[in-house]
Write a protein that holds these residues in place. Structure first.
Motif, PDB file in Angstrom:
ATOM      1  N   SER A   7     -16.991  14.203 -10.856  1.00  0.00           N
ATOM      2  CA  SER A   7     -17.931  15.308 -10.871  1.00  0.00           C
ATOM      3  C   SER A   7     -17.594  16.275 -11.986  1.00  0.00           C
ATOM      4  O   SER A   7     -16.500  16.253 -12.554  1.00  0.00           O
ATOM      5  N   SER A   9     -16.977  19.388 -11.600  1.00  0.00           N
ATOM      6  CA  SER A   9     -15.873  20.241 -11.177  1.00  0.00           C
ATOM      7  C   SER A   9     -14.530  19.556 -11.392  1.00  0.00           C
ATOM      8  O   SER A   9     -13.568  20.174 -11.840  1.00  0.00           O
ATOM      9  N   ASP A  65      -8.945  13.924   0.543  1.00  0.00           N
ATOM     10  CA  ASP A  65      -9.615  15.210   0.775  1.00  0.00           C
ATOM     11  C   ASP A  65     -11.128  14.999   0.856  1.00  0.00           C
ATOM     12  O   ASP A  65     -11.779  14.713  -0.153  1.00  0.00           O
ATOM     13  N   GLN A  66     -11.688  15.153   2.042  1.00  0.00           N
ATOM     14  CA  GLN A  66     -13.116  14.919   2.247  1.00  0.00           C
ATOM     15  C   GLN A  66     -13.982  15.995   1.596  1.00  0.00           C
ATOM     16  O   GLN A  66     -15.192  15.817   1.461  1.00  0.00           O
ATOM     17  N   ASN A  67     -13.363  17.099   1.186  1.00  0.00           N
ATOM     18  CA  ASN A  67     -14.132  18.178   0.545  1.00  0.00           C
ATOM     19  C   ASN A  67     -14.299  17.972  -0.956  1.00  0.00           C
ATOM     20  O   ASN A  67     -15.096  18.661  -1.590  1.00  0.00           O
ATOM     21  N   ALA A  68     -13.514  17.067  -1.521  1.00  0.00           N
ATOM     22  CA  ALA A  68     -13.623  16.781  -2.959  1.00  0.00           C
ATOM     23  C   ALA A  68     -14.661  15.686  -3.160  1.00  0.00           C
ATOM     24  O   ALA A  68     -14.378  14.499  -2.947  1.00  0.00           O
ATOM     25  N   VAL A  69     -15.865  16.089  -3.518  1.00  0.00           N
ATOM     26  CA  VAL A  69     -16.972  15.142  -3.641  1.00  0.00           C
ATOM     27  C   VAL A  69     -17.632  15.274  -5.009  1.00  0.00           C
ATOM     28  O   VAL A  69     -17.498  16.296  -5.688  1.00  0.00           O
ATOM     29  N   GLY A  73     -22.339  13.670  -3.421  1.00  0.00           N
ATOM     30  CA  GLY A  73     -21.715  13.807  -2.115  1.00  0.00           C
ATOM     31  C   GLY A  73     -20.696  12.755  -1.781  1.00  0.00           C
ATOM     32  O   GLY A  73     -20.163  12.719  -0.664  1.00  0.00           O
ATOM     33  N   VAL A  75     -17.053  10.972  -1.804  1.00  0.00           N
ATOM     34  CA  VAL A  75     -15.668  11.440  -1.912  1.00  0.00           C
ATOM     35  C   VAL A  75     -15.051  10.928  -3.209  1.00  0.00           C
ATOM     36  O   VAL A  75     -15.146   9.741  -3.541  1.00  0.00           O
TER      37      VAL A  75
END
Length: 546
Positions: A7, A9, A65-69, A73, A75
């Protein structure tokens, strides 16, 4: 692994960290707030340089880390920054040393059974490349034999007619594909998928089966801090002392083309490789955009391949009884690049000087003994044209390739021979020169216009200028003799092959004459180079006119 899976980010995080490290190295100072925020900096001080620093390993994105997508969306996979330790008193073994450090560090982070190797100036261009490579490894009939899957090296910045002959079309479309039926292509150092076990020295056995889950459960139990600390110890410059790393394990040391010699060792341990060349290139990179960059790159390649030929890893010796004879001969196409310079130098100097003096070196054009020379010349030319056009080159691109065929052999390959002789005599040691791929605005504009770039007084340009001017003088001198004494008196039949050979050199060298005498831009051949070339031509002509 592929650029489209990261991504914006994640990419920003990596870019920001790289910028912070580069800034710290250049300034020698690290603000306290950055030290406190980023643990990778807590050991740094003003004595740290790019060639003298401790190992750094930081997990930027944890794959658990499930929040790092990504933007869709999904992972994100684990993303790690690593800088292996470097100390002035310890040899770091160039790219091969970096590769081996990465192999070890990755073993405590994922221990994936497959390793993908891509150069820093290349990127993923086809998201099917990973799946396709895995299909080869998982093939029920042949997969257990495959050590690595090699993709071709492609460039995305070539000019329309490939002015510097860097397309590698014939290598990619003809030579590498031809080796696929003999045991597999060479490992070329980028765009390659390896089995980890095999890259680390495992020999082939008929009952080999890959354990795709080995080590994964253990890795799931470790914290990020524990993993990073363990990885740092594997990136230390003293870790390899007293081990077989760089010899029997990992990428081999002691050769400028460490990739080729590593692939050869894998083939000699009984494994095969696969060449996969999809219509949509799997990986793309940046090719040389100046003549100097091209010469440097081919010098390193030819020098390294010749060093293999002259070492204990000579394919006919090291591979005897381990690989097919035809496979060995395929390797030697590249191992004998550099010595071709000696034959080329003879053909672009001696026949031309003999032409000027009126001394025939070939059978008369009416003699049946001229047939082998005519046959070789015609067949070689037609076949190279067929190879180029069928591989995607243009007609002008093929002609540019013929010019670069001459240039590389009288510069890159010649220096490859000389450097190997110096090493054999103990006068120099192996070094690894990274080919620069950056050009300024004027150079880029001339490249887009397909105008050859010189602009410096490199010794390679003196050789090019001397050879091209010598052939021009000899051709004009030979023609003037014909016009002066008549066709019959000069034995034109005997000298005609030399006229053709000399004329071909002159025709292909037209851009060099323009760069010496007609062009006014900064990319022209500097006047001191032209002057030196004229001086060497005058020296070369003395035996012919005496």
């Amino acid at each position: 692994m592929a650029t489209d899976t990261i991504s914006s980010s994640g990419q920003d995080m990596f870019d920001e960290m790289t910028e912070r490290i580069d800034t710290a190295v250049m300034s020698g100072k690290i603000p306290e707030e950055i030290k406190a925020k980023h643990k990778g900096f807590h050991e740094w001080n003003q004595e740290i340089t790019s060639k003298n620093h401790q190992p750094i390993v930081q997990i930027l994105i944890d794959g658990k880390d499930q929040n790092a997508v990504d933007n869709d969306g999904n992972v994100l996979p684990t993303l790690v920054y690593m800088a292996r330790e470097k100390r002035p008193q310890h040899h770091h073994n160039f790219k091969a040393g970096a590769m081996n450090a990465l192999i070890r560090v990755s073993s405590v982070i994922s221990n994936s059974p497959i390793i993908m190797n891509v150069d820093c100036d290349m990127y993923s261009n086809n998201n099917d490349a990973v799946r396709d490579a895995l299909c080869f490894f998982l093939d029920e009939e042949m997969g257990h034999k495959i050590g690595f899957v090699q993709y071709p090296q492609n460039y995305n910045n070539l000019s329309k007619n490939d002015i510097y002959g860097n397309s590698l079309h014939v290598i990619n479309e003809v030579e590498m594909g031809g080796m696929d039926s003999l045991g597999g292509p060479l490992y070329i150092g980028t765009g390659c998928f390896h089995r980890r076990e095999i890259l680390c020295g495992r020999k082939f056995t008929k009952d080999y089966q890959e354990d795709w889950n080995a080590g994964i459960k253990d890795k799931l139990q470790e914290s990020i801090d524990e993993t990073e600390e363990k990885a740092k110890s594997l990136a230390a410059c003293t870790y390899e002392h007293g081990t077989q790393w760089g010899d029997e394990i990992g990428v081999k040391y002691g050769c400028a083309v460490e990739d080729v010699i590593t692939g050869l060792a894998i083939h000699c341990r009984g494994w095969e490789s696969v060449y996969n060349n999809p219509k949509k290139p799997a990986f793309m990179g940046v090719g040389p955009t100046t003549l100097a960059q091209t010469i440097l790159q081919h010098k390193r390649w030819s020098e390294g391949n010749l060093s293999i030929f002259l070492s204990k890893y000579n394919v006919f010796l090291f591979g005897h009884g381990k690989t097919k004879l035809r496979h060995q001969m395929g390797y030697h196409i590249y191992g004998l690049w550099a010595p071709n310079s000696l034959a080329t130098l003879y053909y672009v100097i001696i026949p031309s000087l003999a032409l000027l003096k009126g001394t025939p070196l070939f059978p008369e054009i009416t003699s049946p003994w001229i047939a082998p020379f005519v046959y070789v010349f015609c067949v070689k030319t037609m076949y190279s044209l067929y190879e180029a056009l069928s591989s995607g080159d243009t007609l002008k691109g093929w002609w540019n390739g013929q010019r670069m065929w001459l240039v590389k052999r009288i510069t890159s390959y010649l220096f490859g021979v000389l450097d190997n002789l110096r090493k054999l005599l103990g006068l120099s040691k192996m070094n690894f020169v990274v080919s620069p791929k950056v050009s300024d605005e004027d150079e880029s504009k001339r490249y887009e216009q397909e105008i050859m770039e010189f602009g410096s007084s490199d010794p390679e340009y003196v050789i090019i200028g001397t050879i091209t001017l010598l052939n021009l003088v000899c051709l004009l001198g030979g023609l003037s003799k014909v016009m002066k004494v008549g066709w019959n008196n000069i034995h034109l039949d005997a000298l005609f092959p030399q006229l053709i050979l000399c004329g071909m050199v002159v025709i292909t060298s037209i851009p060099f004459y323009e760069a010496m005498f007609l062009r006014k831009d900064k990319g022209r051949i500097p006047f001191p180079v032209t002057l030196a070339s004229i001086g060497f031509v005058m020296l070369a002509l003395l035996p012919a006119i005496v």
